[in-house]
Design a protein around this motif. Sequence first.
Motif, mmCIF file in Angstrom:
data_model
loop_
_atom_site.group_PDB
_atom_site.id
_atom_site.type_symbol
_atom_site.label_atom_id
_atom_site.label_comp_id
_atom_site.label_asym_id
_atom_site.label_seq_id
_atom_site.Cartn_x
_atom_site.Cartn_y
_atom_site.Cartn_z
ATOM 1 N N ASN A 17 0.186 1.261 0.850
ATOM 2 C CA ASN A 17 -0.607 0.074 0.519
ATOM 3 C C ASN A 17 -1.299 -0.486 1.760
ATOM 4 O O ASN A 17 -0.670 -1.167 2.572
ATOM 5 C CB ASN A 17 0.287 -0.988 -0.129
ATOM 6 N N LEU B 23 -3.551 -2.687 1.744
ATOM 7 C CA LEU B 23 -3.981 -4.065 1.481
ATOM 8 C C LEU B 23 -5.508 -4.227 1.475
ATOM 9 O O LEU B 23 -6.045 -5.150 2.078
ATOM 10 C CB LEU B 23 -3.356 -5.024 2.507
ATOM 11 N N ASN C 123 -4.820 1.815 -1.852
ATOM 12 C CA ASN C 123 -5.409 0.477 -1.783
ATOM 13 C C ASN C 123 -6.370 0.297 -0.604
ATOM 14 O O ASN C 123 -6.263 -0.667 0.146
ATOM 15 C CB ASN C 123 -4.295 -0.590 -1.790
HETATM 16 C C1 LIG Z 1 -4.278 -4.291 -2.617
HETATM 17 O O1 LIG Z 1 -4.411 -5.203 -1.560
HETATM 18 C C2 LIG Z 1 -4.793 -6.506 -1.980
HETATM 19 C C3 LIG Z 1 -5.071 -7.336 -0.711
HETATM 20 O O2 LIG Z 1 -3.908 -7.536 0.017
HETATM 21 C C4 LIG Z 1 -3.678 -7.108 -2.849
HETATM 22 O O3 LIG Z 1 -4.068 -8.377 -3.301
HETATM 23 C C5 LIG Z 1 -3.438 -6.180 -4.037
HETATM 24 O O4 LIG Z 1 -2.335 -6.638 -4.767
HETATM 25 C C6 LIG Z 1 -3.171 -4.773 -3.563
HETATM 26 N N1 LIG Z 1 -3.091 -3.878 -4.698
HETATM 27 C C7 LIG Z 1 -1.985 -3.195 -4.984
HETATM 28 C C8 LIG Z 1 -2.078 -2.275 -6.159
HETATM 29 O O5 LIG Z 1 -0.963 -3.312 -4.334
#
Ligand SMILES: *[C@@H]1O[C@H](CO)[C@@H](O)[C@H](O)[C@H]1NC(C)=O
Length: 157
Positions: free
Chosen positions: A117, A119, A142
């Motif tokens: 992840n 982010l 992500n």
């Molecule tokens: C991807 O990163 C964003 C920003 O931090 C976060 O809000 C989101 O939950 C993340 N998606 C997953 C699938 O973890």
Amino acid sequence: MEFYHTLCLLFSLSARVLLDLPFTTAQSCHPAQSNALLQFSNSFTVQTDMYLLCDPKTTGWENGLDCCLWDGVTCDNVTGNVIGLDLSFSCLQGTLRSDSSLFALRHLHSLNLGGNNFLASPILPELSVFAELRDLDLTHSNFSGSKIRISKCLFRI
Ligand SMILES: *[C@@H]1O[C@H](CO)[C@@H](O)[C@H](O)[C@H]1NC(C)=O
Ligand SMILES: *[C@@H]1O[C@H](CO)[C@@H](O)[C@H](O)[C@H]1NC(C)=O
């Protein structure tokens, strides 16, 4: 007689050394690359409770040990350069920044960061510093933004 014997022994020893040379065990890691890997790993947290079944690889990385033996790291067995990094599904969480030490690993042929992840980090143009990169996998990790152009590289996202 004694002289010839010694000579012969010397010869067979040096022949053995010569013959053994191409078969020495793989090169060990260059310290600068080892440090780059450690810095990269320290820029993320390891979330073993991540949404995916993940298996931390970087937690076993240890300073002072040959990084070519670390989980997920592949070195060229002649030059000792790190040429492969497979950190897929390693429970990594954090942002990938443009000043990441990852970009110091200039000899990478393959890079797999899938299943972590990041982010919503942007896909950085710095990824194109890897002139020898053939295979880049950023699936299910992500990242945000669109693909960038990397020559001769199979880009999976
Ligand atoms: C991807 O990163 C964003 C920003 O931090 C976060 O809000 C989101 O939950 C993340 N998606 C997953 C699938 O973890
Ligand atoms: C060294 O690398 C070459 C090319 O990747 C490979 O064919 C060879 O088997 C390797 N040798 C050893 C001892 O690992």
